[in-house]
Enzyme design. Structure first.
Site, PDB file in Angstrom:
ATOM      1  N   ARG A  22       0.829  -1.224   0.000  1.00 33.15           N
ATOM      2  CA  ARG A  22       0.000   0.000   0.000  1.00 33.15           C
ATOM      3  C   ARG A  22       0.862   1.273   0.000  1.00 33.15           C
ATOM      4  O   ARG A  22       1.855   1.365   0.709  1.00 33.15           O
ATOM      5  CB  ARG A  22      -0.882  -0.021   1.248  1.00 33.15           C
ATOM      6  CG  ARG A  22      -1.827   1.136   1.332  1.00 33.15           C
ATOM      7  CD  ARG A  22      -2.985   0.799   2.187  1.00 33.15           C
ATOM      8  NE  ARG A  22      -2.666   0.774   3.605  1.00 33.15           N
ATOM      9  CZ  ARG A  22      -3.584   0.597   4.540  1.00 33.15           C
ATOM     10  NH1 ARG A  22      -4.843   0.396   4.208  1.00 33.15           N
ATOM     11  NH2 ARG A  22      -3.255   0.582   5.815  1.00 33.15           N
TER      12      ARG A  22
ATOM     13  N   ARG B 157       3.143   4.151   4.753  1.00 37.98           N
ATOM     14  CA  ARG B 157       2.946   4.539   6.141  1.00 37.98           C
ATOM     15  C   ARG B 157       3.880   3.736   7.034  1.00 37.98           C
ATOM     16  O   ARG B 157       4.073   2.548   6.812  1.00 37.98           O
ATOM     17  CB  ARG B 157       1.495   4.252   6.551  1.00 37.98           C
ATOM     18  CG  ARG B 157       0.581   5.402   6.303  1.00 37.98           C
ATOM     19  CD  ARG B 157      -0.855   5.017   6.474  1.00 37.98           C
ATOM     20  NE  ARG B 157      -1.149   4.242   7.668  1.00 37.98           N
ATOM     21  CZ  ARG B 157      -2.366   3.856   8.017  1.00 37.98           C
ATOM     22  NH1 ARG B 157      -3.403   4.184   7.259  1.00 37.98           N
ATOM     23  NH2 ARG B 157      -2.575   3.159   9.105  1.00 37.98           N
TER      24      ARG B 157
HETATM   25  P1  AMP Z   1      -5.746   3.971  11.005  1.00 35.19           P
HETATM   26  O1  AMP Z   1      -5.397   4.907   9.901  1.00 35.19           O
HETATM   27  O2  AMP Z   1      -7.216   3.982  11.312  1.00 35.19           O
HETATM   28  O3  AMP Z   1      -5.205   2.576  10.805  1.00 35.19           O
HETATM   29  O4  AMP Z   1      -5.048   4.548  12.324  1.00 35.19           O
HETATM   30  C1  AMP Z   1      -3.650   4.690  12.408  1.00 35.19           C
HETATM   31  C2  AMP Z   1      -3.206   4.742  13.852  1.00 35.19           C
HETATM   32  O5  AMP Z   1      -3.825   5.860  14.511  1.00 35.19           O
HETATM   33  C3  AMP Z   1      -3.589   3.533  14.690  1.00 35.19           C
HETATM   34  O6  AMP Z   1      -2.688   2.449  14.537  1.00 35.19           O
HETATM   35  C4  AMP Z   1      -3.552   4.129  16.105  1.00 35.19           C
HETATM   36  O7  AMP Z   1      -2.218   4.308  16.553  1.00 35.19           O
HETATM   37  C5  AMP Z   1      -4.143   5.523  15.868  1.00 35.19           C
HETATM   38  N1  AMP Z   1      -5.608   5.478  15.980  1.00 35.19           N
HETATM   39  C6  AMP Z   1      -6.538   5.677  14.986  1.00 35.19           C
HETATM   40  N2  AMP Z   1      -7.795   5.543  15.447  1.00 35.19           N
HETATM   41  C7  AMP Z   1      -7.666   5.253  16.775  1.00 35.19           C
HETATM   42  C8  AMP Z   1      -8.595   4.984  17.805  1.00 35.19           C
HETATM   43  N3  AMP Z   1      -9.916   4.970  17.588  1.00 35.19           N
HETATM   44  N4  AMP Z   1      -8.098   4.723  19.053  1.00 35.19           N
HETATM   45  C9  AMP Z   1      -6.782   4.739  19.306  1.00 35.19           C
HETATM   46  N5  AMP Z   1      -5.850   4.960  18.376  1.00 35.19           N
HETATM   47  C10 AMP Z   1      -6.275   5.220  17.114  1.00 35.19           C
END
Ligand code: AMP
Length: 223
Positions: free
Chosen positions: A127, A161
């Site tokens: 990705r 990422r």
């Molecule tokens: P994502 O893009 O949704 O995979 O989020 C990337 C990172 O942001 C995650 O691995 C967490 O470190 C943090 N993160 C995003 N959403 C949450 C959430 N609801 N609670 C806690 N950490 C979050």
């Protein structure tokens, strides 16, 4: 309409969230994007959250709930919203339910994207995201850009990422199993969850998702 989109990493939540929100004319709210914006801008919150993001661990609930409450309070969510990446554990789900109850509203639907774990790792390793607009997403094998490393849409540089590296992906899967799967069960008990397969072309998954929430015709090969 107030929709929650949930599923393991690399189920295609980001891609589907953008398309679904556009089709439903509601705001796409991603806590991951909100955190990445804070990290990119170097805010205090971003500095605190950065180590969690880099390790693939969940940021602390107080911080995350604060971020989402502030976002949901903005007037552009009045027509509805699609939550992507929140809630990720039961405490967050309960905080969300409480916040919505305060405004006498609630979720209309919870859409779960289902995908086998082996597919998760394959999808994530390839990705690439656009640095200018994190909503432009490519895959080195499945949807490569015309010019390697360059976004087709806006010419921005593509990057991987930090938390898409394999070791981190395994941690994120484990976090999903232990922390986030209970959120699905929580909303299942309320009769809100519909699960659709995340496999196949983007359009196929979108059609299934729209049909699942009563906003489209079911595709012939509906899962
Ligand atoms: P994502 O893009 O949704 O995979 O989020 C990337 C990172 O942001 C995650 O691995 C967490 O470190 C943090 N993160 C995003 N959403 C949450 C959430 N609801 N609670 C806690 N950490 C979050």
């Amino acid at each position: 309409m107030r929709v929650l989109l949930i599923g393991p990493p690399a189920a295609g939540k980001g891609t589907q969230a953008v398309l679904l929100a556009a089709r439903l004319s509601i705001q796409h709210i991603s806590t991951g994007d909100l955190f990445r914006e804070h990290v990119g801008q170097g805010t205090e919150l971003g500095q605190n959250a950065h180590s969690y993001l880099r390790a693939g661990l969940l940021a602390p609930d107080e911080v995350t709930i604060e971020v989402i409450k502030e976002r949901l309070a903005r007037p552009d969510t009045e027509r509805g919203f699609l939550l992507d990446g929140f809630p990720r554990n039961l405490a967050q789900a309960e905080a969300l339910d409480g916040t919505l109850a305060e405004s006498e509203s609630g979720l209309d639907a919870v859409l779960e994207l289902g995908i086998p774990e082996v597919q998760v790792v394959r999808r994530i390793a390839g990705r690439r995201l656009c640095r200018q607009d994190h909503e432009h997403i490519f895959h080195v094998d499945y949807s490569p850009p015309v010019v390697a490393g360059v976004c087709d849409v806006c010419g921005g540089e593509l990057y991987q990422r930090e938390d898409d590296r394999e070791a981190t992906v395994r941690t994120r899967l484990e976090v999903y199993r232990t922390e986030t799967a209970p959120v699905v069960a929580h909303y299942q008990a309320m009769g809100l969850v519909t699960t659709v397969s995340a496999l196949g072309q983007v359009q196929e998954v979108l059609d299934r998702a729209l049909a699942a929430i009563g906003q489209g015709r079911p595709p012939a090969n509906s899962v």
